[in-house]
Scaffold this motif. Sequence first.
Motif, PDB file in Angstrom:
ATOM      1  N   SER A  84       0.840  -1.206   0.000  1.00  0.00           N
ATOM      2  CA  SER A  84       0.000   0.000   0.000  1.00  0.00           C
ATOM      3  C   SER A  84       0.870   1.250   0.000  1.00  0.00           C
ATOM      4  O   SER A  84       0.604   2.211  -0.728  1.00  0.00           O
ATOM      5  N   THR A  85       1.922   1.232   0.831  1.00  0.00           N
ATOM      6  CA  THR A  85       2.840   2.368   0.885  1.00  0.00           C
ATOM      7  C   THR A  85       3.529   2.578  -0.454  1.00  0.00           C
ATOM      8  O   THR A  85       3.668   3.712  -0.930  1.00  0.00           O
ATOM      9  N   PHE A  86       3.952   1.484  -1.079  1.00  0.00           N
ATOM     10  CA  PHE A  86       4.590   1.557  -2.393  1.00  0.00           C
ATOM     11  C   PHE A  86       3.659   2.222  -3.413  1.00  0.00           C
ATOM     12  O   PHE A  86       4.062   3.122  -4.150  1.00  0.00           O
ATOM     13  N   VAL A  87       2.388   1.799  -3.434  1.00  0.00           N
ATOM     14  CA  VAL A  87       1.420   2.344  -4.391  1.00  0.00           C
ATOM     15  C   VAL A  87       1.159   3.820  -4.119  1.00  0.00           C
ATOM     16  O   VAL A  87       1.158   4.641  -5.045  1.00  0.00           O
ATOM     17  N   PHE A  88       0.966   4.199  -2.857  1.00  0.00           N
ATOM     18  CA  PHE A  88       0.663   5.596  -2.536  1.00  0.00           C
ATOM     19  C   PHE A  88       1.864   6.512  -2.792  1.00  0.00           C
ATOM     20  O   PHE A  88       1.704   7.638  -3.288  1.00  0.00           O
ATOM     21  N   GLU A  89       3.061   6.039  -2.481  1.00  0.00           N
ATOM     22  CA  GLU A  89       4.251   6.847  -2.743  1.00  0.00           C
ATOM     23  C   GLU A  89       4.491   6.975  -4.249  1.00  0.00           C
ATOM     24  O   GLU A  89       4.938   8.025  -4.722  1.00  0.00           O
ATOM     25  N   LEU A  90       4.182   5.915  -4.991  1.00  0.00           N
ATOM     26  CA  LEU A  90       4.300   5.968  -6.445  1.00  0.00           C
ATOM     27  C   LEU A  90       3.307   6.985  -7.012  1.00  0.00           C
ATOM     28  O   LEU A  90       3.648   7.771  -7.908  1.00  0.00           O
ATOM     29  N   TYR A  91       2.090   6.975  -6.475  1.00  0.00           N
ATOM     30  CA  TYR A  91       1.076   7.952  -6.914  1.00  0.00           C
ATOM     31  C   TYR A  91       1.567   9.375  -6.660  1.00  0.00           C
ATOM     32  O   TYR A  91       1.455  10.251  -7.533  1.00  0.00           O
ATOM     33  N   GLN A  92       2.129   9.616  -5.473  1.00  0.00           N
ATOM     34  CA  GLN A  92       2.626  10.961  -5.144  1.00  0.00           C
ATOM     35  C   GLN A  92       3.752  11.378  -6.079  1.00  0.00           C
ATOM     36  O   GLN A  92       3.785  12.518  -6.563  1.00  0.00           O
ATOM     37  N   LYS A  93       4.672  10.464  -6.349  1.00  0.00           N
ATOM     38  CA  LYS A  93       5.797  10.777  -7.223  1.00  0.00           C
ATOM     39  C   LYS A  93       5.318  11.119  -8.623  1.00  0.00           C
ATOM     40  O   LYS A  93       5.773  12.092  -9.234  1.00  0.00           O
ATOM     41  N   ARG A  94       4.400  10.322  -9.162  1.00  0.00           N
ATOM     42  CA  ARG A  94       3.912  10.574 -10.523  1.00  0.00           C
ATOM     43  C   ARG A  94       3.081  11.846 -10.584  1.00  0.00           C
ATOM     44  O   ARG A  94       3.093  12.558 -11.596  1.00  0.00           O
ATOM     45  N   PHE A  95       2.338  12.147  -9.523  1.00  0.00           N
ATOM     46  CA  PHE A  95       1.587  13.397  -9.491  1.00  0.00           C
ATOM     47  C   PHE A  95       2.549  14.581  -9.554  1.00  0.00           C
ATOM     48  O   PHE A  95       2.316  15.549 -10.293  1.00  0.00           O
ATOM     49  N   GLU A  96       3.649  14.501  -8.800  1.00  0.00           N
ATOM     50  CA  GLU A  96       4.651  15.569  -8.832  1.00  0.00           C
ATOM     51  C   GLU A  96       5.288  15.675 -10.217  1.00  0.00           C
ATOM     52  O   GLU A  96       5.542  16.781 -10.712  1.00  0.00           O
ATOM     53  N   ASP A  97       5.532  14.522 -10.859  1.00  0.00           N
ATOM     54  CA  ASP A  97       6.073  14.530 -12.221  1.00  0.00           C
ATOM     55  C   ASP A  97       5.127  15.270 -13.171  1.00  0.00           C
ATOM     56  O   ASP A  97       5.562  16.065 -14.011  1.00  0.00           O
ATOM     57  N   LEU A  98       3.829  14.986 -13.039  1.00  0.00           N
ATOM     58  CA  LEU A  98       2.846  15.607 -13.926  1.00  0.00           C
ATOM     59  C   LEU A  98       2.710  17.105 -13.654  1.00  0.00           C
ATOM     60  O   LEU A  98       2.566  17.890 -14.588  1.00  0.00           O
ATOM     61  N   VAL A  99       2.780  17.489 -12.381  1.00  0.00           N
ATOM     62  CA  VAL A  99       2.736  18.918 -12.043  1.00  0.00           C
ATOM     63  C   VAL A  99       3.932  19.632 -12.661  1.00  0.00           C
ATOM     64  O   VAL A  99       3.800  20.716 -13.240  1.00  0.00           O
ATOM     65  N   ASN A 100       5.115  19.020 -12.550  1.00  0.00           N
ATOM     66  CA  ASN A 100       6.316  19.609 -13.142  1.00  0.00           C
ATOM     67  C   ASN A 100       6.192  19.718 -14.652  1.00  0.00           C
ATOM     68  O   ASN A 100       6.629  20.705 -15.255  1.00  0.00           O
ATOM     69  N   MET A 101       5.591  18.686 -15.269  1.00  0.00           N
ATOM     70  CA  MET A 101       5.417  18.700 -16.716  1.00  0.00           C
ATOM     71  C   MET A 101       4.460  19.815 -17.145  1.00  0.00           C
ATOM     72  O   MET A 101       4.725  20.545 -18.101  1.00  0.00           O
ATOM     73  N   VAL A 102       3.356  19.982 -16.417  1.00  0.00           N
ATOM     74  CA  VAL A 102       2.393  21.043 -16.728  1.00  0.00           C
ATOM     75  C   VAL A 102       3.036  22.418 -16.534  1.00  0.00           C
ATOM     76  O   VAL A 102       2.881  23.318 -17.363  1.00  0.00           O
ATOM     77  N   ASN A 103       3.786  22.583 -15.443  1.00  0.00           N
ATOM     78  CA  ASN A 103       4.480  23.852 -15.204  1.00  0.00           C
ATOM     79  C   ASN A 103       5.476  24.147 -16.319  1.00  0.00           C
ATOM     80  O   ASN A 103       5.634  25.295 -16.748  1.00  0.00           O
ATOM     81  N   SER A 104       6.153  23.090 -16.767  1.00  0.00           N
ATOM     82  CA  SER A 104       7.136  23.247 -17.840  1.00  0.00           C
ATOM     83  C   SER A 104       6.478  23.758 -19.109  1.00  0.00           C
ATOM     84  O   SER A 104       6.963  24.687 -19.760  1.00  0.00           O
ATOM     85  N   ILE A 105       5.341  23.139 -19.464  1.00  0.00           N
ATOM     86  CA  ILE A 105       4.638  23.541 -20.689  1.00  0.00           C
ATOM     87  C   ILE A 105       4.070  24.951 -20.558  1.00  0.00           C
ATOM     88  O   ILE A 105       4.131  25.755 -21.487  1.00  0.00           O
ATOM     89  N   ALA A 106       3.530  25.251 -19.379  1.00  0.00           N
ATOM     90  CA  ALA A 106       2.840  26.536 -19.192  1.00  0.00           C
ATOM     91  C   ALA A 106       3.805  27.704 -18.997  1.00  0.00           C
ATOM     92  O   ALA A 106       3.535  28.813 -19.456  1.00  0.00           O
ATOM     93  N   PHE A 107       4.924  27.469 -18.311  1.00  0.00           N
ATOM     94  CA  PHE A 107       5.746  28.593 -17.875  1.00  0.00           C
ATOM     95  C   PHE A 107       7.177  28.614 -18.400  1.00  0.00           C
ATOM     96  O   PHE A 107       7.842  29.633 -18.299  1.00  0.00           O
ATOM     97  N   GLN A 108       7.664  27.488 -18.927  1.00  0.00           N
ATOM     98  CA  GLN A 108       9.046  27.457 -19.379  1.00  0.00           C
ATOM     99  C   GLN A 108       9.139  27.596 -20.896  1.00  0.00           C
ATOM    100  O   GLN A 108       8.249  27.166 -21.624  1.00  0.00           O
ATOM    101  N   LYS A 109      10.226  28.183 -21.334  1.00  0.00           N
ATOM    102  CA  LYS A 109      10.478  28.270 -22.766  1.00  0.00           C
ATOM    103  C   LYS A 109      10.931  26.912 -23.285  1.00  0.00           C
ATOM    104  O   LYS A 109      11.338  26.040 -22.522  1.00  0.00           O
ATOM    105  N   VAL A 110      10.883  26.759 -24.605  1.00  0.00           N
ATOM    106  CA  VAL A 110      11.211  25.475 -25.221  1.00  0.00           C
ATOM    107  C   VAL A 110      12.641  25.053 -24.904  1.00  0.00           C
ATOM    108  O   VAL A 110      12.906  23.867 -24.678  1.00  0.00           O
ATOM    109  N   ASP A 111      13.577  26.016 -24.845  1.00  0.00           N
ATOM    110  CA  ASP A 111      14.967  25.638 -24.584  1.00  0.00           C
ATOM    111  C   ASP A 111      15.121  25.000 -23.203  1.00  0.00           C
ATOM    112  O   ASP A 111      15.854  24.021 -23.039  1.00  0.00           O
ATOM    113  N   ALA A 112      14.412  25.534 -22.202  1.00  0.00           N
ATOM    114  CA  ALA A 112      14.482  24.976 -20.850  1.00  0.00           C
ATOM    115  C   ALA A 112      13.854  23.588 -20.816  1.00  0.00           C
ATOM    116  O   ALA A 112      14.378  22.666 -20.165  1.00  0.00           O
ATOM    117  N   ARG A 113      12.737  23.410 -21.507  1.00  0.00           N
ATOM    118  CA  ARG A 113      12.078  22.104 -21.555  1.00  0.00           C
ATOM    119  C   ARG A 113      12.965  21.082 -22.249  1.00  0.00           C
ATOM    120  O   ARG A 113      13.074  19.926 -21.805  1.00  0.00           O
TER     121      ARG A 113
END
Length: 202
Positions: free
Chosen positions: A115-144
């Motif tokens: 259960s801990t493995f699944v929940f920690e994996l969910y948290q990690k992937r959620f953070e990955d997706l937040v970073n990806m959305v921030n990258s698309i919304a706020f970063q220039k192509v060179d930074a991405r």
Amino acid sequence: MNIYEISDSEFKKEITASRELKMFPAGTVILDMNSYVNYIPLVMSGSVKVVRTEEDGREILLYYLTPGESCISSILSGLTQGTSKVKAVVEEDAEILMLSLPKAKEWLTKYPEWSTFVFELYQKRFEDLVNMVNSIAFQKVDARLLYLLDQKSKLYKSKELSVTHQQLADELGITREAVSRVLKQIETEGKIKLSRNKITLM
């Protein structure tokens, strides 16, 4: 946490008993968009990239799976008997455990470490997706682009990457022309060196 950090001996015995170990060459699609999930993939060696694909064929990289990790989208879709919202493609030749869905569901209440493995994996992937959305919304192509190259460098444990401009364009969800233009710009800044189908990080 990754699966190698789980210490419960009884749980490890069950994983061994309920698993099916398979080898997949690079480029193999192990999970497709809108398909039903019949097993939980657990990467033992190699790597897998998880992407979102649109109807017009465009795709964008969401995250990579490395040894000891699984795809949270596969787990959620499998346990709820829904269809997959992502596509998983083997990036490097990979050895993958195909875990039984009924067992994976049973383990959530039987083994706290799972259960801990699944929940920690969910948290990690959620953070990955937040970073990806921030990258698309706020970063220039060179930074991405530099961030993606850095991810690949860590994945392959090498500063020298065998990758085409089209592959990078597909993973970033932009045109090949835009990638080529920005790579040239980054090269003039001394951050990378370009050669045929190869990029070296400086």
